[in-house]
Design an enzyme around this catalytic site. Structure first.
Site, PDB file in Angstrom:
ATOM      1  N   ARG A 194       0.892  -1.173   0.000  1.00  0.00           N
ATOM      2  CA  ARG A 194       0.000   0.000   0.000  1.00  0.00           C
ATOM      3  C   ARG A 194       0.920   1.210   0.000  1.00  0.00           C
ATOM      4  NH1 ARG A 194      -5.298   0.939   3.733  1.00  0.00           N
ATOM      5  NH2 ARG A 194      -6.015  -0.551   2.171  1.00  0.00           N
ATOM      6  N   HIS A 222      -7.594   0.296  -6.152  1.00  0.00           N
ATOM      7  CA  HIS A 222      -7.752  -0.595  -4.994  1.00  0.00           C
ATOM      8  C   HIS A 222      -8.381  -1.887  -5.522  1.00  0.00           C
ATOM      9  CE1 HIS A 222      -7.793  -1.829  -0.978  1.00  0.00           C
ATOM     10  NE2 HIS A 222      -8.690  -1.030  -0.437  1.00  0.00           N
ATOM     11  N   GLN A 234     -10.095  -4.586  -3.195  1.00  0.00           N
ATOM     12  CA  GLN A 234     -11.387  -4.126  -2.671  1.00  0.00           C
ATOM     13  C   GLN A 234     -12.492  -4.375  -3.702  1.00  0.00           C
ATOM     14  OE1 GLN A 234     -12.239  -2.467   0.445  1.00  0.00           O
ATOM     15  NE2 GLN A 234     -14.238  -3.034  -0.346  1.00  0.00           N
ATOM     16  N   ASP A 252     -17.928   6.222  -0.681  1.00  0.00           N
ATOM     17  CA  ASP A 252     -16.645   6.152   0.037  1.00  0.00           C
ATOM     18  C   ASP A 252     -16.395   7.538   0.623  1.00  0.00           C
ATOM     19  OD1 ASP A 252     -14.094   5.441   0.927  1.00  0.00           O
ATOM     20  OD2 ASP A 252     -13.171   5.450  -1.063  1.00  0.00           O
ATOM     21  N   CYS A 254     -16.627   0.748   1.221  1.00  0.00           N
ATOM     22  CA  CYS A 254     -15.420  -0.062   1.429  1.00  0.00           C
ATOM     23  C   CYS A 254     -14.943  -0.008   2.876  1.00  0.00           C
ATOM     24  CB  CYS A 254     -14.314   0.382   0.481  1.00  0.00           C
ATOM     25  SG  CYS A 254     -13.940   2.146   0.617  1.00  0.00           S
ATOM     26  N   ARG A 285     -13.497  -9.730   2.199  1.00  0.00           N
ATOM     27  CA  ARG A 285     -12.089  -9.427   1.870  1.00  0.00           C
ATOM     28  C   ARG A 285     -11.215 -10.644   2.201  1.00  0.00           C
ATOM     29  NH1 ARG A 285     -10.316  -4.101   1.620  1.00  0.00           N
ATOM     30  NH2 ARG A 285      -8.540  -5.102   0.618  1.00  0.00           N
TER      31      ARG A 285
HETATM   32  N1   CP Z   1     -11.307  -1.004   2.748  1.00  0.00           N
HETATM   33  C1   CP Z   1     -10.024  -1.034   3.104  1.00  0.00           C
HETATM   34  O1   CP Z   1      -9.111  -1.212   2.297  1.00  0.00           O
HETATM   35  O2   CP Z   1      -9.805  -0.852   4.442  1.00  0.00           O
HETATM   36  P1   CP Z   1      -8.399  -0.649   5.126  1.00  0.00           P
HETATM   37  O3   CP Z   1      -7.902   0.719   4.750  1.00  0.00           O
HETATM   38  O4   CP Z   1      -8.686  -0.762   6.601  1.00  0.00           O
HETATM   39  O5   CP Z   1      -7.447  -1.706   4.640  1.00  0.00           O
HETATM   40  N1  NVA Z   2     -10.604   6.040  -0.865  1.00  0.00           N
HETATM   41  C1  NVA Z   2     -10.148   5.591   0.437  1.00  0.00           C
HETATM   42  C2  NVA Z   2     -10.268   4.112   0.530  1.00  0.00           C
HETATM   43  C3  NVA Z   2      -9.853   3.537   1.854  1.00  0.00           C
HETATM   44  C4  NVA Z   2      -9.969   2.048   1.899  1.00  0.00           C
HETATM   45  C5  NVA Z   2      -8.717   6.052   0.640  1.00  0.00           C
HETATM   46  O1  NVA Z   2      -7.914   5.936  -0.286  1.00  0.00           O
HETATM   47  O2  NVA Z   2      -8.416   6.526   1.731  1.00  0.00           O
END
Ligand code: CP
Ligand code: NVA
Length: 312
Positions: free
Chosen positions: A104, A131, A134, A224, A264, A292
Site C-alpha cells: 500500500r 484498490h 477491494q 466512500d 469499502c 475481503r
Molecule cells: N477497505 C479497506 O481497504 O480498508 P483498510 O484501509 O482498513 O485496509
Molecule cells: N478512498 C479511500 C479508501 C480507503 C480504503 C482512501 O484511499 O483513503
C-alpha cells in the site's frame, strides 16, 4: 498473464481470470464455513509493506495466508522502504526471500516500480489510483447477493477515487452496468473511462452529476469517504463540494426497495453516509469487509497456485 503475475490494477486481469479467482474463493469459503481450512500454500511467505494505515487489507491478507498454511511478515518502518535504498533494489532483494508482496503506497508509481523489479508477484493493497482487491471483494459480494453480475446496475456516489476507478474497471470486466454520480471537478479520470471503452467496448458505463438519477434503477448504491488518505488538507473544501452527495434515507428511497448499500470502509458517518443508511436493512458493508478475507485467499491461491503465475 506473464510470470511473475502482478495485480496492480484490474486491467491486469481478464474476465476469465476473475472467474477463476472467484471460483477458488467460493470453494474455500464454503469449506471454511464448514470448519475446514484448505492449506493450499504451505510454507509460502507473504510480505506486507504499508505506507498508509489499514485494518481490512492488512489483517485479511495476513489471516488468509495463515489459513492457507503459509506465513506473513508485516514489514514496519525499520526496513526503510523508500528511504534506505531504491525501490528497485528493495524489490530485487525482498522478492528473493518471499513468494508474494502486498504493498500500500503513497504513490502509484512506487507499486509499479516495485513490481517491475521483483521476481515474485506484487499485489496492490491500495494507491491513489487503484484498490483492485477491494473491488474484487465487492463484486464477489454482489454476486453472492444477487446471483449474477447482470441483475442490475451499480451506482457510485461521491469522489471519482481509487475505489471508484477499480469498481468501474471491475464492473466492465464482469459485465455489470456502472454509473457514477460525482460533483464537478471530482469526476472519474476520463483516461480510465477511455481505457475501459477501448479494452472492453461492450462495457456499460455512465457518468452524471445527479445522485438521484444514478441510484434510480440501480441495485447497489456505493459510496466512500470524500477525502481519501493523503487528502486530509482538502477535507473542509471537500465537505462543501460533496454536501449534495450524501447517501441518506432520502437518496436511498429513490433506489429500488431491494437495492443494497455498500461502502469499502472506514466510513465517516454523518458525512458521506448517515447512520440510518449504514446501519440500516439495506447495508451490506460488513459482508463486504468479511469477504475481503475469502477473496484474498482466492487471489493468493490463484497467483501462487500450481500454474506458477508467481514465477516460482
Ligand atoms: N477497505 C479497506 O481497504 O480498508 P483498510 O484501509 O482498513 O485496509
Ligand atoms: N478512498 C479511500 C479508501 C480507503 C480504503 C482512501 O484511499 O483513503
Amino acid at each position: 498473464m506473464k510470470d511473475p503475475a502482478h495485480l496492480i490494477t484490474l486491467f491486469d486481469l481478464s474476465s476469465h481470470e476473475i472467474e477463476s479467482i472467484f471460483s477458488i474463493t467460493e470453494d474455500l469459503k464454503v469449506k471454511f464455513e464448514e470448519g475446514h481450512r484448505d492449506e493450499l500454500l504451505p510454507g509460502r511467505v507473504l510480505a506486507l509493506l504499508f505506507e498508509k494505515p489499514s485494518l481490512r487489507t492488512r489483517v485479511s491478507f495476513e489471516t488468509a495466508m495463515l489459513h492457507l498454511g503459509g506465513g506473513s511478515l508485516f514489514l514496519g518502518d525499520d526496513v526503510g522502504f523508500g528511504k534506505r535504498e531504491t525501490v528497485a533494489d528493495f524489490g530485487r532483494v525482498l522478492s528473493a526471500y518471499v513468494d508474494v508482496i502486498v504493498v500500500r503506497a503513497k504513490q502509484h508509481q512506487t507499486v509499479v516500480e516495485l513490481a517491475r523489479h521483483s521476481t515474485c508477484s506484487v499485489i496492490n493493497g491500495l494507491t491513489d489510483e487503484a484498490h483492485p482487491c477491494q473491488a474484487l471483494a465487492d463484486l464477489f459480494t454482489l454476486r453472492e447477493r444477487f446471483g449474477s453480475f447482470t441483475a442490475g446496475r451499480l451506482a457510485w456516489i461521491g469522489d471519482g477515487n481509487n475505489v471508484a476507478r477499480s469498481l468501474a474497471i471491475g464492473c466492465a470486466l464482469v459485465g455489470m452496468p456502472f454509473v457514477a454520480a460525482m460533483p464537478p471537478g471530482y469526476e472519474l479520470d476520463p483516461q480510465v473511462i477511455a481505457d475501459i471503452q477501448s479494452t472492453l467496448p461492450q462495457a456499460q458505463i455512465a457518468v452524471t452529476n445527479d445522485p438521484r438519477e444514478a441510484v434510480r434503477e440501480s441495485i447497489a448504491v456505493y459510496t466512500d469517504v470524500w477525502a481519501s488518505m493523503g487528502q486530509e488538507e482538502e477535507k473542509e473544501q471537500r465537505q462543501r463540494d460533496f454536501a449534495d452527495y450524501q447517501v441518506n434515507q432520502t437518496l436511498m428511497k429513490q433506489a429500488p426497495a431491494d437495492a443494497v448499500f455498500m461502502h469499502c470502509l472506514p466510513a465517516r458517518r454523518g458525512l458521506e453516509v448517515t447512520d440510518q443508511v449504514i446501519d440500516g436493512r439495506q447495508s451490506i458493508v460488513v459482508q463486504q469487509a468479511a469477504n475481503r478475507l475469502h477473496v484474498q485467499k482466492g487471489i493468493l491461491a490463484w497467483l501462487l497456485g500450481t500454474k506458477g503465475r508467481s514465477g516460482r
